[in-house]
Design an enzyme around this catalytic site. Sequence first.
Site, PDB file in Angstrom:
ATOM      1  N   ARG A  23      11.955  -5.131 -13.524  1.00  0.00           N
ATOM      2  CA  ARG A  23      10.641  -5.652 -13.125  1.00  0.00           C
ATOM      3  C   ARG A  23       9.907  -6.161 -14.361  1.00  0.00           C
ATOM      4  O   ARG A  23       9.913  -5.500 -15.395  1.00  0.00           O
ATOM      5  CB  ARG A  23       9.817  -4.526 -12.481  1.00  0.00           C
ATOM      6  CG  ARG A  23       9.814  -4.574 -10.973  1.00  0.00           C
ATOM      7  CD  ARG A  23       9.153  -3.375 -10.383  1.00  0.00           C
ATOM      8  NE  ARG A  23       7.757  -3.207 -10.758  1.00  0.00           N
ATOM      9  CZ  ARG A  23       6.940  -2.321 -10.197  1.00  0.00           C
ATOM     10  NH1 ARG A  23       7.374  -1.540  -9.237  1.00  0.00           N
ATOM     11  NH2 ARG A  23       5.692  -2.210 -10.594  1.00  0.00           N
TER      12      ARG A  23
ATOM     13  N   ARG B 153      -6.345   3.124  -5.957  1.00  0.00           N
ATOM     14  CA  ARG B 153      -6.193   3.420  -7.386  1.00  0.00           C
ATOM     15  C   ARG B 153      -7.543   3.600  -8.059  1.00  0.00           C
ATOM     16  O   ARG B 153      -7.596   4.047  -9.201  1.00  0.00           O
ATOM     17  CB  ARG B 153      -5.431   2.291  -8.079  1.00  0.00           C
ATOM     18  CG  ARG B 153      -3.902   2.451  -8.062  1.00  0.00           C
ATOM     19  CD  ARG B 153      -3.297   1.143  -8.481  1.00  0.00           C
ATOM     20  NE  ARG B 153      -2.062   1.240  -9.193  1.00  0.00           N
ATOM     21  CZ  ARG B 153      -0.861   0.982  -8.661  1.00  0.00           C
ATOM     22  NH1 ARG B 153      -0.750   0.708  -7.394  1.00  0.00           N
ATOM     23  NH2 ARG B 153       0.216   1.007  -9.410  1.00  0.00           N
TER      24      ARG B 153
ATOM     25  N   LYS C  80       6.672   7.642  -6.414  1.00  0.00           N
ATOM     26  CA  LYS C  80       5.888   7.486  -5.182  1.00  0.00           C
ATOM     27  C   LYS C  80       6.644   6.659  -4.141  1.00  0.00           C
ATOM     28  O   LYS C  80       6.666   6.997  -2.971  1.00  0.00           O
ATOM     29  CB  LYS C  80       4.548   6.766  -5.462  1.00  0.00           C
ATOM     30  CG  LYS C  80       3.565   7.535  -6.310  1.00  0.00           C
ATOM     31  CD  LYS C  80       2.201   6.841  -6.320  1.00  0.00           C
ATOM     32  CE  LYS C  80       2.199   5.427  -6.891  1.00  0.00           C
ATOM     33  NZ  LYS C  80       2.579   5.330  -8.308  1.00  0.00           N
TER      34      LYS C  80
ATOM     35  N   ARG D 281      14.231   1.715 -15.636  1.00  0.00           N
ATOM     36  CA  ARG D 281      14.295   1.459 -14.191  1.00  0.00           C
ATOM     37  C   ARG D 281      14.833   0.063 -13.916  1.00  0.00           C
ATOM     38  O   ARG D 281      14.418  -0.908 -14.518  1.00  0.00           O
ATOM     39  CB  ARG D 281      12.882   1.589 -13.596  1.00  0.00           C
ATOM     40  CG  ARG D 281      12.822   1.256 -12.124  1.00  0.00           C
ATOM     41  CD  ARG D 281      11.538   1.708 -11.483  1.00  0.00           C
ATOM     42  NE  ARG D 281      10.377   0.921 -11.857  1.00  0.00           N
ATOM     43  CZ  ARG D 281       9.156   1.123 -11.361  1.00  0.00           C
ATOM     44  NH1 ARG D 281       8.944   2.120 -10.525  1.00  0.00           N
ATOM     45  NH2 ARG D 281       8.157   0.365 -11.724  1.00  0.00           N
TER      46      ARG D 281
ATOM     47  N   ARG E  51      -0.269  -0.640 -18.673  1.00  0.00           N
ATOM     48  CA  ARG E  51      -0.467  -0.014 -17.353  1.00  0.00           C
ATOM     49  C   ARG E  51      -0.942   1.431 -17.519  1.00  0.00           C
ATOM     50  O   ARG E  51      -1.788   1.896 -16.765  1.00  0.00           O
ATOM     51  CB  ARG E  51       0.841  -0.043 -16.548  1.00  0.00           C
ATOM     52  CG  ARG E  51       1.184  -1.432 -16.053  1.00  0.00           C
ATOM     53  CD  ARG E  51       2.646  -1.531 -15.684  1.00  0.00           C
ATOM     54  NE  ARG E  51       2.988  -0.909 -14.427  1.00  0.00           N
ATOM     55  CZ  ARG E  51       4.244  -0.669 -14.054  1.00  0.00           C
ATOM     56  NH1 ARG E  51       5.251  -0.973 -14.835  1.00  0.00           N
ATOM     57  NH2 ARG E  51       4.490  -0.118 -12.889  1.00  0.00           N
TER      58      ARG E  51
HETATM   59  P1  AMP Z   1       3.099  -0.787  -8.267  1.00  0.00           P
HETATM   60  O1  AMP Z   1       4.341  -1.352  -7.664  1.00  0.00           O
HETATM   61  O2  AMP Z   1       2.360   0.156  -7.344  1.00  0.00           O
HETATM   62  O3  AMP Z   1       3.342  -0.180  -9.633  1.00  0.00           O
HETATM   63  O4  AMP Z   1       2.094  -1.998  -8.481  1.00  0.00           O
HETATM   64  C1  AMP Z   1       2.439  -3.083  -9.328  1.00  0.00           C
HETATM   65  C2  AMP Z   1       1.171  -3.741  -9.820  1.00  0.00           C
HETATM   66  O5  AMP Z   1       0.425  -4.267  -8.706  1.00  0.00           O
HETATM   67  C3  AMP Z   1       0.211  -2.794 -10.529  1.00  0.00           C
HETATM   68  O6  AMP Z   1       0.547  -2.633 -11.893  1.00  0.00           O
HETATM   69  C4  AMP Z   1      -1.121  -3.521 -10.328  1.00  0.00           C
HETATM   70  O7  AMP Z   1      -1.241  -4.607 -11.231  1.00  0.00           O
HETATM   71  C5  AMP Z   1      -0.973  -4.099  -8.925  1.00  0.00           C
HETATM   72  N1  AMP Z   1      -1.507  -3.172  -7.894  1.00  0.00           N
HETATM   73  C6  AMP Z   1      -0.786  -2.464  -6.990  1.00  0.00           C
HETATM   74  N2  AMP Z   1      -1.591  -1.721  -6.226  1.00  0.00           N
HETATM   75  C7  AMP Z   1      -2.858  -1.952  -6.654  1.00  0.00           C
HETATM   76  C8  AMP Z   1      -4.141  -1.440  -6.283  1.00  0.00           C
HETATM   77  N3  AMP Z   1      -4.285  -0.535  -5.327  1.00  0.00           N
HETATM   78  N4  AMP Z   1      -5.225  -1.919  -6.949  1.00  0.00           N
HETATM   79  C9  AMP Z   1      -5.097  -2.846  -7.912  1.00  0.00           C
HETATM   80  N5  AMP Z   1      -3.920  -3.330  -8.342  1.00  0.00           N
HETATM   81  C10 AMP Z   1      -2.798  -2.890  -7.720  1.00  0.00           C
END
Ligand code: AMP
Length: 208
Positions: A152, A88, A13, A122, A163
């Site tokens: 990360r 989400r 994404k 990654r 996750r």
């Molecule tokens: P990402 O980089 O999009 O994978 O986000 C990393 C982490 O941030 C996720 O595993 C969630 O813990 C948190 N996070 C990101 N976006 C959201 C969202 N829209 N709602 C809730 N938690 C989020």
Amino acid sequence: MKIVLLGPPGSGKGTQANLICKKYDISHISTGDIFRTNIANGTALGKKAKEYIDAGSLVPDELTIKIVEDRLKQDDCKNGFVLDGFPRVRTQAEALSKMTQIDKAIMIDLDDEEIINRLSKRRMCRKCGNPTHLDNLINGYCEKCGGEVYTRADDAPEVIKQRLIKQKLPQDVVDFYKDLGLFEKINSTNSMEETFKLVDSILSGIKE
Ligand code: AMP
């Protein structure tokens, strides 16, 4: 152009969001990036979000919705934006629909086995933020800018598992956008260029 990108972690994404923003000159809003910046800067928001992110859980809506609301009010979003990682859950989708009207919600799908494979390999660049697959590092450094890379914290195998369990995109989010006639789904391919062709064919159908 106002786009929502849905899909599991590791589906690309972020990469697709970057490509869309470059081509259409719109802003990339990644809630994950906003949280990571806040964590790195030791802000109150970062401290609260870290607990959830480290556990592979979603950050609660009362924190997440507010940061998107604030971000969308900024000048650079006037031209349009790509939301990467938001919404989400259905409550977030409903909240977003009260903030603005989006043009498309595109789901970039990938099966669990490939998600685990991609996330566990990654590496992120400290300099440019680019994700690179372990096999594509150049002498251990970022393939794009030569910067130092790191893993990360939430790409650790145990957190990836959490996750996948806790962050499966709920069907009611998909239904929300299907009901509005905005939902599109494509499969993530190995090549980001191929995936972008699929994404862009959807975007080219949007009337400005
Ligand atoms: P990402 O980089 O999009 O994978 O986000 C990393 C982490 O941030 C996720 O595993 C969630 O813990 C948190 N996070 C990101 N976006 C959201 C969202 N829209 N709602 C809730 N938690 C989020």
